[in-house]
Design an enzyme around this catalytic site. Structure first.
Site, mmCIF file in Angstrom:
data_model
loop_
_atom_site.group_PDB
_atom_site.id
_atom_site.type_symbol
_atom_site.label_atom_id
_atom_site.label_comp_id
_atom_site.label_asym_id
_atom_site.label_seq_id
_atom_site.Cartn_x
_atom_site.Cartn_y
_atom_site.Cartn_z
ATOM 1 N N ALA A 119 -42.941 -102.961 27.293
ATOM 2 C CA ALA A 119 -42.117 -102.379 28.247
ATOM 3 C C ALA A 119 -42.798 -102.105 29.504
ATOM 4 C CB ALA A 119 -41.341 -101.133 27.528
ATOM 5 N N SER A 174 -53.656 -106.432 30.458
ATOM 6 C CA SER A 174 -53.530 -107.071 31.570
ATOM 7 C C SER A 174 -54.745 -107.604 32.061
ATOM 8 C CB SER A 174 -52.515 -106.524 32.612
ATOM 9 O OG SER A 174 -52.646 -107.810 33.872
ATOM 10 N N GLN A 199 -39.588 -111.700 29.089
ATOM 11 C CA GLN A 199 -40.222 -112.995 28.660
ATOM 12 C C GLN A 199 -40.899 -112.681 27.161
ATOM 13 O OE1 GLN A 199 -42.802 -116.220 30.616
ATOM 14 N NE2 GLN A 199 -44.082 -114.608 29.974
ATOM 15 N N ASP A 200 -41.967 -111.987 27.366
ATOM 16 C CA ASP A 200 -42.677 -111.959 25.929
ATOM 17 C C ASP A 200 -41.962 -111.286 24.862
ATOM 18 O OD1 ASP A 200 -44.551 -112.911 27.711
ATOM 19 O OD2 ASP A 200 -46.149 -111.286 27.480
ATOM 20 N N HIS A 259 -49.506 -115.855 31.676
ATOM 21 C CA HIS A 259 -48.698 -116.908 30.812
ATOM 22 C C HIS A 259 -47.403 -116.883 31.373
ATOM 23 C CE1 HIS A 259 -48.808 -112.709 29.495
ATOM 24 N NE2 HIS A 259 -47.770 -112.842 28.846
ATOM 25 N N GLU A 278 -55.284 -108.065 35.201
ATOM 26 C CA GLU A 278 -55.298 -107.328 36.418
ATOM 27 C C GLU A 278 -56.188 -106.035 36.500
ATOM 28 O OE1 GLU A 278 -53.586 -107.593 39.516
ATOM 29 O OE2 GLU A 278 -53.092 -109.794 38.984
ATOM 30 N N TYR A 335 -50.112 -101.989 39.627
ATOM 31 C CA TYR A 335 -50.123 -102.373 38.459
ATOM 32 C C TYR A 335 -51.287 -102.483 37.448
ATOM 33 C CZ TYR A 335 -48.773 -105.871 34.737
ATOM 34 O OH TYR A 335 -48.378 -106.594 33.345
ATOM 35 N N ARG A 391 -39.340 -116.750 32.661
ATOM 36 C CA ARG A 391 -39.716 -115.789 33.573
ATOM 37 C C ARG A 391 -38.874 -115.667 34.872
ATOM 38 N NH1 ARG A 391 -44.159 -112.542 32.949
ATOM 39 N NH2 ARG A 391 -45.899 -113.353 33.255
ATOM 40 N N GLN A 424 -42.873 -101.734 34.189
ATOM 41 C CA GLN A 424 -42.603 -102.559 35.428
ATOM 42 C C GLN A 424 -43.667 -103.447 35.215
ATOM 43 O OE1 GLN A 424 -42.603 -104.397 38.068
ATOM 44 N NE2 GLN A 424 -44.250 -103.137 38.925
ATOM 45 N N SER A 425 -43.298 -104.722 35.248
ATOM 46 C CA SER A 425 -44.197 -105.929 34.984
ATOM 47 C C SER A 425 -44.536 -106.858 36.117
ATOM 48 C CB SER A 425 -43.395 -106.779 33.937
ATOM 49 O OG SER A 425 -42.178 -107.423 34.416
ATOM 50 N N LYS A 453 -52.286 -100.373 34.053
ATOM 51 C CA LYS A 453 -52.604 -101.104 32.762
ATOM 52 C C LYS A 453 -54.020 -100.848 32.371
ATOM 53 C CE LYS A 453 -49.122 -103.855 31.625
ATOM 54 N NZ LYS A 453 -48.492 -103.928 30.304
#
Length: 327
Positions: free
Chosen positions: A81, A125, A12-13, A179, A127, A149, A184, A83-84, A153
């Site tokens: 890049a 992130s 997406q981004d 976002h 997170e 995750y 997505r 795992q998102s 990050k």
């Protein structure tokens, strides 16, 4: 003409950033593990597939990263890049940590090794903050991640900070809150909601099962946020920035907006299912993006209400374009 390398261009981004930079006059290189086999779906949907030069790069392989940087010699590198998915990270913690933290380290070390005047953006992130309660997190808020995750990050964030301070690299992290956009994938809850609501509006009799709909997040519009990424690399000095709308809403409010856009009462179609609850989750996410406003001149143009509506409207437009391309 500036050159930019976007690692993770097919997401997406990455796709929205590629579109943004092309309009700025950049030559855009899109990095993926296998340039010949990568999915260019999002680039096609934005109509820029032919304008992005795809290159093969595995950011988990230092030699691959080094060779790519020496070949492309980019002015700017955007690391999007890895795992998102927060939810998937509980099932794939090792892959998540390696793809995010090791990949970031390889990019930083390769930039240092080449000694090229590269400006580096790292996708951070919210997170990383974990659950801050009602506190609006800013750049000084301590990290207490509650997912694999978030841990990955956070590690990448400190790697960037260390290389900036120890080796004087121009390296910045954008600590982005949620976002969204029509690009997505449906494993993300916002797109899952939009996709189901659109099917129901078209006659589907399904019931949408979700996890905890009382969680609260700061939701923004992805095309807004890629502009902030670019602005970070145009400053005289590298720094880290929280990027968000500054407004927090419960997931149930997002659901209401989406279904209302389709003239539907969400209560008739949505059920909660405890099997979708995460082992650990963030109850509320609040952000203070004032630094980005004052130093970058950036402010979110679209709020959560706009995001829900735009995702519905754009989904129908995208489906129409796909149908026409098939014909």
């Amino acid at each position: 003409m500036k050159k930019a390398l976007i690692c993770g261009v097919s997401g997406q981004d990455g796709s929205y950033l590629a579109d943004f930079l092309l309009k700025k006059g950049y030559t855009v290189f899109g990095g993926s593990r296998d340039a010949q086999m990568t999915s260019s779906k999002n680039l096609k949907l934005l109509g820029i597939q032919q304008d992005v030069q795809l290159v093969s790069i595995s950011i988990n392989d230092f030699r691959s990263v080094l060779q790519t940087l020496l070949k492309v010699k980019p002015d700017e590198v955007y690391n999007l890049a890895g795992q998102s998915s927060v939810g998937l990270s509980f099932d794939q913690p090792v892959e998540t940590l390696e793809s995010i933290s090791v990949g970031t380290l390889n990019l930083l070390e390769a930039i240092r090794f080449t000694n090229l005047p590269i400006r580096f953006y790292n996708a951070g992130s919210s997170e990383c903050f974990g659950d801050t309660g009602s506190l609006a997190a800013d750049e000084t808020t301590p990290f207490r991640p509650r997912s694999p995750y978030g841990v990955a990050k956070a590690a990448a964030f400190w790697q960037v900070a260390n290389y900036r301070e120890a080796y004087q690299l121009y390296a910045s992290t954008g600590i982005l809150f949620n976002h969204e956009s029509p690009l997505r994938p449906e494993r993300f809850v916002t797109q899952k909601i939009v996709a189901a609501a659109c099917r129901i509006a078209n006659g589907s009799k399904e019931i949408l099962s979700l996890g905890n709909i009382d969680i609260a997040r700061d939701w923004g519009w992805a095309p807004d946020y890629v502009e902030a990424m670019w602005l970070m690399l145009q400053q005289n000095n590298a720094d880290d920035y929280v990027i968000a709308t500054g407004k927090t809403h419960k997931l149930s409010e997002f659901i209401r907006i989406v279904f209302n856009t389709l003239n539907l009462d969400w209560h008739n179609y949505v059920r909660t299912d405890s099997s979708f609850f995460r082992p650990t989750d963030i109850v509320e996410g609040h952000a203070n993006p004032s630094k980005a406003k004052h130093q970058l001149g950036w402010e979110a143009r679209f709020k959560m209400e706009d995001v829900g509506r735009l995702m519905v409207e754009n989904r129908f437009e995208i489906e129409k374009n796909i149908a026409q391309s098939i014909l």
